[in-house]
Scaffold this motif. Sequence first.
Motif, short mmCIF file in Angstrom:
data_model
loop_
_atom_site.label_atom_id
_atom_site.label_comp_id
_atom_site.label_asym_id
_atom_site.label_seq_id
_atom_site.Cartn_x
_atom_site.Cartn_y
_atom_site.Cartn_z
N SER A 1 0.48 -9.53 -1.66
CA SER A 1 0.37 -8.67 -0.47
C SER A 1 1.42 -7.58 -0.51
CB SER A 1 0.52 -9.51 0.80
OG SER A 1 1.85 -10.00 0.92
N LEU A 2 1.29 -6.66 0.44
CA LEU A 2 2.26 -5.59 0.59
C LEU A 2 2.10 -4.96 1.96
CD1 LEU A 2 0.73 -2.58 0.35
CD2 LEU A 2 0.60 -3.26 -2.02
N SER A 3 3.05 -4.12 2.31
CA SER A 3 2.99 -3.33 3.53
C SER A 3 3.19 -1.88 3.12
CB SER A 3 4.09 -3.75 4.50
OG SER A 3 4.11 -2.92 5.63
N VAL A 4 2.37 -0.99 3.68
CA VAL A 4 2.51 0.43 3.39
C VAL A 4 2.36 1.22 4.68
CG1 VAL A 4 0.08 0.76 2.75
CG2 VAL A 4 1.81 2.33 1.86
N ALA A 5 3.30 2.13 4.91
CA ALA A 5 3.31 2.92 6.14
C ALA A 5 2.12 3.86 6.20
CB ALA A 5 4.60 3.71 6.24
N SER A 6 1.61 4.05 7.39
CA SER A 6 0.53 5.02 7.60
C SER A 6 1.01 6.38 7.13
CB SER A 6 0.16 5.09 9.09
OG SER A 6 -0.27 3.83 9.54
N GLY A 7 0.18 7.06 6.37
CA GLY A 7 0.53 8.38 5.86
C GLY A 7 1.20 8.37 4.51
N ASN A 8 1.62 7.22 4.02
CA ASN A 8 2.25 7.14 2.71
C ASN A 8 1.16 7.26 1.64
OD1 ASN A 8 3.49 6.30 0.28
ND2 ASN A 8 4.95 5.03 1.41
N ARG A 9 1.30 8.23 0.76
CA ARG A 9 0.25 8.45 -0.25
C ARG A 9 0.13 7.29 -1.24
NH1 ARG A 9 2.61 13.35 -3.96
NH2 ARG A 9 4.14 12.09 -5.06
N ALA A 10 1.10 6.40 -1.28
CA ALA A 10 1.01 5.22 -2.15
C ALA A 10 -0.17 4.34 -1.74
CB ALA A 10 2.30 4.43 -2.12
N ALA A 11 -0.62 4.44 -0.49
CA ALA A 11 -1.75 3.62 -0.04
C ALA A 11 -2.97 3.84 -0.93
CB ALA A 11 -2.08 3.92 1.41
N ARG A 12 -3.19 5.05 -1.37
CA ARG A 12 -4.33 5.34 -2.26
C ARG A 12 -4.21 4.58 -3.57
NH1 ARG A 12 -3.28 11.08 -1.19
NH2 ARG A 12 -2.48 11.04 -3.30
N LEU A 13 -3.00 4.52 -4.11
CA LEU A 13 -2.75 3.78 -5.34
C LEU A 13 -3.10 2.31 -5.16
CD1 LEU A 13 -1.47 3.54 -8.21
CD2 LEU A 13 0.73 3.27 -7.06
N TYR A 14 -2.70 1.74 -4.02
CA TYR A 14 -2.97 0.33 -3.77
C TYR A 14 -4.46 0.07 -3.59
CZ TYR A 14 2.07 0.41 -2.99
OH TYR A 14 3.42 0.59 -3.14
N VAL A 15 -5.16 0.95 -2.89
CA VAL A 15 -6.61 0.80 -2.73
C VAL A 15 -7.29 0.88 -4.09
CG1 VAL A 15 -8.68 1.90 -1.79
CG2 VAL A 15 -6.68 1.57 -0.33
N GLN A 16 -6.88 1.82 -4.93
CA GLN A 16 -7.46 1.95 -6.27
C GLN A 16 -7.22 0.70 -7.11
OE1 GLN A 16 -5.64 5.55 -7.68
NE2 GLN A 16 -7.04 6.87 -6.51
N ALA A 17 -6.12 0.00 -6.86
CA ALA A 17 -5.81 -1.22 -7.60
C ALA A 17 -6.56 -2.44 -7.06
CB ALA A 17 -4.31 -1.49 -7.58
N GLY A 18 -7.25 -2.28 -5.92
CA GLY A 18 -8.04 -3.37 -5.37
C GLY A 18 -7.50 -3.99 -4.10
N PHE A 19 -6.38 -3.50 -3.59
CA PHE A 19 -5.85 -4.02 -2.32
C PHE A 19 -6.76 -3.59 -1.18
CE2 PHE A 19 -2.03 -4.22 -4.89
CZ PHE A 19 -1.32 -5.28 -4.37
N ARG A 20 -6.83 -4.44 -0.16
CA ARG A 20 -7.59 -4.09 1.04
C ARG A 20 -6.73 -4.39 2.27
NH1 ARG A 20 -9.13 -8.91 2.92
NH2 ARG A 20 -9.62 -10.58 1.49
N VAL A 21 -6.95 -3.60 3.31
CA VAL A 21 -6.19 -3.78 4.55
C VAL A 21 -6.67 -5.05 5.24
CG1 VAL A 21 -5.68 -2.80 6.82
CG2 VAL A 21 -5.84 -1.30 4.82
N VAL A 22 -5.70 -5.91 5.60
CA VAL A 22 -6.02 -7.17 6.28
C VAL A 22 -5.29 -7.31 7.62
CG1 VAL A 22 -6.62 -8.40 4.16
CG2 VAL A 22 -4.25 -8.45 5.00
N GLY A 23 -4.47 -6.32 7.96
CA GLY A 23 -3.74 -6.39 9.22
C GLY A 23 -2.81 -5.20 9.34
#
Length: 174
Positions: A128-150
């Motif tokens: 798991s991980l936490s990423v702030a809203s607006g942080n462009r790293a979120a795209r990297l995590y989605v591309q790697a297969g992470f999904r928002v769960v909370g």
Amino acid sequence: MPNVIIRPARADDADFLADMVVAAVNWSPSDAHWTRERVLATRELAHYVVGWPRPGDFGVVALADGERAGAAWFREFPADDPGYGFVRPGVPELTLAVTEPWRGRGVGRKLLHGLLAEARARGLSAVSLSVASGNRAARLYVQAGFRVVGACGDSDTMLLTWPDNAPGRGAGPD
């Protein structure tokens, strides 16, 4: 991309990992006011690095053109002392940061892929991980297969699972 080498994180990387927590919380230039001293004095942030490495901790460090350019690591937290990306006991939480001169140059992607490969090799079924809203790293995590769960405050909690890595099933194919 510059010459980037990924190596395992070691005990002597502890100070650099603390600096990477500082970089992670200061991801937005408009909010860049955290120092290492302040991070280490804030329990909710310090527990990402204090005592590195504890049993079960593992990570990677990027060396770009001979200098440490970033790091990514996993640490597991108990339910009574959760990290920002806590999902449940037994699921380690990812921390990843890249030094400012190396951001946007593929270092974070290389760190993430190296760390996730190690997680699979260790037979983990989820991270798991936490990423702030607006942080462009979120795209990297989605591309790697992470999904928002909370969510936790203004950050998304994300989860990556590998069903073929369920305990007792081995690492499975990449």
